[in-house]
Design an enzyme around this catalytic site. Structure first.
Site, PDB file in Angstrom:
ATOM      1  N   ARG A 150       2.500   6.969  -5.497  1.00 39.19           N
ATOM      2  CA  ARG A 150       1.009   8.384  -4.334  1.00 39.19           C
ATOM      3  C   ARG A 150       1.572   8.628  -3.674  1.00 39.19           C
ATOM      4  O   ARG A 150       1.210   9.771  -2.749  1.00 39.19           O
ATOM      5  CB  ARG A 150      -0.390   7.954  -5.266  1.00 39.19           C
ATOM      6  CG  ARG A 150      -0.281   8.370  -6.593  1.00 39.19           C
ATOM      7  CD  ARG A 150      -0.900   7.588  -7.547  1.00 39.19           C
ATOM      8  NE  ARG A 150      -2.856   7.880  -6.672  1.00 39.19           N
ATOM      9  CZ  ARG A 150      -3.666   7.220  -7.231  1.00 39.19           C
ATOM     10  NH1 ARG A 150      -3.784   5.920  -8.381  1.00 39.19           N
ATOM     11  NH2 ARG A 150      -4.940   8.019  -6.593  1.00 39.19           N
ATOM     12  N   LEU A 162      -0.633   0.203 -14.657  1.00 37.34           N
ATOM     13  CA  LEU A 162      -0.567   1.438 -14.219  1.00 37.34           C
ATOM     14  C   LEU A 162      -1.930   1.979 -13.839  1.00 37.34           C
ATOM     15  O   LEU A 162      -3.079   1.332 -14.017  1.00 37.34           O
ATOM     16  CB  LEU A 162      -0.286   2.353 -16.082  1.00 37.34           C
ATOM     17  CG  LEU A 162       1.048   2.073 -16.377  1.00 37.34           C
ATOM     18  CD1 LEU A 162       0.930   3.453 -17.529  1.00 37.34           C
ATOM     19  CD2 LEU A 162       2.283   3.023 -14.418  1.00 37.34           C
ATOM     20  N   ASP A 163      -2.529   2.320 -12.759  1.00 35.64           N
ATOM     21  CA  ASP A 163      -3.668   3.253 -12.756  1.00 35.64           C
ATOM     22  C   ASP A 163      -4.344   3.813 -13.420  1.00 35.64           C
ATOM     23  O   ASP A 163      -4.286   4.451 -14.658  1.00 35.64           O
ATOM     24  CB  ASP A 163      -3.075   4.670 -10.858  1.00 35.64           C
ATOM     25  CG  ASP A 163      -2.767   3.628 -10.569  1.00 35.64           C
ATOM     26  OD1 ASP A 163      -2.993   1.930  -9.417  1.00 35.64           O
ATOM     27  OD2 ASP A 163      -2.470   4.374  -9.246  1.00 35.64           O
ATOM     28  N   ARG A 164      -5.973   3.922 -13.596  1.00 41.81           N
ATOM     29  CA  ARG A 164      -6.488   4.169 -14.670  1.00 41.81           C
ATOM     30  C   ARG A 164      -5.880   5.662 -14.983  1.00 41.81           C
ATOM     31  O   ARG A 164      -6.003   6.122 -16.445  1.00 41.81           O
ATOM     32  CB  ARG A 164      -7.913   4.485 -13.964  1.00 41.81           C
ATOM     33  CG  ARG A 164      -8.963   4.939 -15.336  1.00 41.81           C
ATOM     34  CD  ARG A 164     -10.558   4.783 -14.903  1.00 41.81           C
ATOM     35  NE  ARG A 164     -10.966   4.130 -14.153  1.00 41.81           N
ATOM     36  CZ  ARG A 164     -11.531   3.892 -15.008  1.00 41.81           C
ATOM     37  NH1 ARG A 164     -12.082   3.512 -16.090  1.00 41.81           N
ATOM     38  NH2 ARG A 164     -12.632   1.697 -14.138  1.00 41.81           N
ATOM     39  N   THR A 201      -3.410   7.647 -14.352  1.00 39.42           N
ATOM     40  CA  THR A 201      -1.510   7.341 -14.622  1.00 39.42           C
ATOM     41  C   THR A 201      -1.415   6.965 -16.564  1.00 39.42           C
ATOM     42  O   THR A 201      -2.082   6.243 -16.332  1.00 39.42           O
ATOM     43  CB  THR A 201      -0.786   6.280 -13.882  1.00 39.42           C
ATOM     44  OG1 THR A 201      -1.275   6.695 -12.715  1.00 39.42           O
ATOM     45  CG2 THR A 201       1.061   6.424 -13.856  1.00 39.42           C
TER      46      THR A 201
END
Length: 297
Positions: A236, A134-136, A138
Site C-alpha cells: 500500500r 493479511l490486513d482485515r 485484504t
C-alpha cells in the site's frame, strides 16, 4: 488408512494443451464439472509434483498430472474463510475481506478463531498458529500451522521456505511503467502510519516490491505485485510512492476513488516448501471479478 494420509494418486501425462478442469474430467471418464472441482478443492491434484487448485490452470504437452479422489472428511462452511489445503501440519486458506487474520482478543472473530472452531468440531487436537497476516480488508491466501514444529519452521525460515508470494491490486490512474520495482525504508510514525524513506531514518525496515502492469483503462490499472520482503503495509505504501495508490485505501489512497467498494488488494499466489515434508506446494486463486469489472466499465 492413517488419519491425514493421502491416497496414492494416478499419474497422467498431458498429450495436448488444455485446462486442468477439462483434463480431470476427461482423465476420470467424463465425471461432472462439480466432481472435478471437488477433487481440486480437496487438494487431490498435482501438476509436475506441485499441488494445484486452479481449475483454469493451463496444461501443456509433457506435463505430469497426478489425480486422487481425496476430499477432506470435514468441510468448513464459512463465508469469510475457505480451506484450500489441509494436512496434519498446516492449513492453507483463502480469506475474504472484513476479517482479521488474528485478533488481539483470542475470543474475537478472526480467521484463527474460525479455524480453531473448525478443528474442535472435526475433533482435531490442534489450534491454528499464525505464521503471517493479511490486513482485515485484504483478501487472499494465508497459511497457518497446526503444530508447534511447523510453526517454528515456517516462522524462523520464512524467506527461505516461501518461493513466490504475489498480490493483485486495482490502483488509481494509468501506470507509467509496464514493470519495475520500488524499494525504500519503512517505519511507522507516532500515529502508526507507515512512512517511506530513501535512507534509513533509524529503526526502519528495508522493503522491496516488484510490480507489473496487467491491464489499464486510463482511470485505473490492474497491477501484479511480488514481494521480496514482507513488511507492514508494504504494498500500500509503495504503490502510494509510485503515485498510484490502491483503490479503496482510506489510509494511503486517494479519497473517493473506490470503484469496488473495498480495499482492492488480493493475495492470489502463495508458493512454499512444506515445513515438515519439504514438498513444494503451489496455491493460486483467481483475481476478484470486481477488479476486472471495474476496468470494463
Amino acid at each position: 488408512m492413517p488419519k491425514n494420509s493421502r491416497p496414492q494418486a494416478i499419474m497422467f501425462t498431458v498429450r495436448e494443451a488444455t485446462t486442468l478442469l477439462s483434463f480431470i474430467m476427461q482423465a476420470q471418464s467424463g465425471i461432472s464439472r462439480n466432481k472435478a472441482k471437488a477433487i481440486l478443492a480437496g487438494s487431490g491434484v498435482t501438476v509436475n509434483g506441485k499441488i494445484q487448485t486452479r481449475h483454469d490452470y493451463a496444461l501443456t504437452p509433457g506435463m505430469k498430472v497426478g489425480i486422487s479422489k481425496h476430499k477432506p472428511a470435514q468441510q468448513l462452511n464459512n463465508k469469510f474463510v475457505k480451506i484450500v489445503y489441509e494436512d496434519a501440519y498446516i492449513v492453507v486458506v483463502e480469506k475474504n475481506v472484513g476479517i482479521l487474520s488474528m485478533a488481539a482478543n483470542h475470543h474475537a472473530f478472526s480467521v484463527k478463531s474460525v479455524l480453531d472452531e473448525y478443528f474442535r468440531r472435526s475433533k482435531q487436537a490442534c489450534t491454528a498458529h499464525v505464521v503471517h497476516r493479511l490486513d482485515r480488508d485484504t483478501s487472499g491466501l494465508l497459511v497457518y500451522a497446526k503444530t508447534i514444529q511447523a510453526e517454528q519452521t515456517l516462522e524462523h525460515n520464512w524467506r527461505e521456505i516461501v518461493t513466490d508470494r504475489r498480490y493483485m491490486a486495482l490502483v488509481s490512474g494509468r501506470m507509467e511503467q509496464q514493470a519495475g520495482k520500488v524499494q525504500s525504508w519503512l517505519k511507522d510514525n507516532k500515529a502508526y502510519i507507515t512512512q517511506s524513506y530513501r535512507e534509513d531514518p533509524g529503526g526502519g525496515k528495508w522493503a522491496v516490491t516488484h510490480f507489473r502492469t496487467m491491464k489499464t483503462d486510463g482511470k485505473h490499472s490492474l497491477v501484479e505485485l511480488k514481494l521480496e520482503t514482507g513488511r507492514k503495509n508494504q504494498i500500500r505504501v509503495h504503490l502510494k510512492d509510485l503515485g498510484h495508490p490502491v483503490c479503496g485505501d482510506i489510509k494511503y489512497g486517494l479519497q473517493g476513488d473506490d470503484p469496488v467498494g473495498r480495499l482492492a488488494l488480493h493475495a492470489f499466489r502463495l508458493n512454499f516448501y512444506h515445513p515438515v515434508t519439504g514438498q513444494p506446494l503451489h496455491f493460486e486463486t483467481t483475481v476478484p471479478k470486481v477488479f476486472l469489472k471495474a476496468l470494463e466499465k
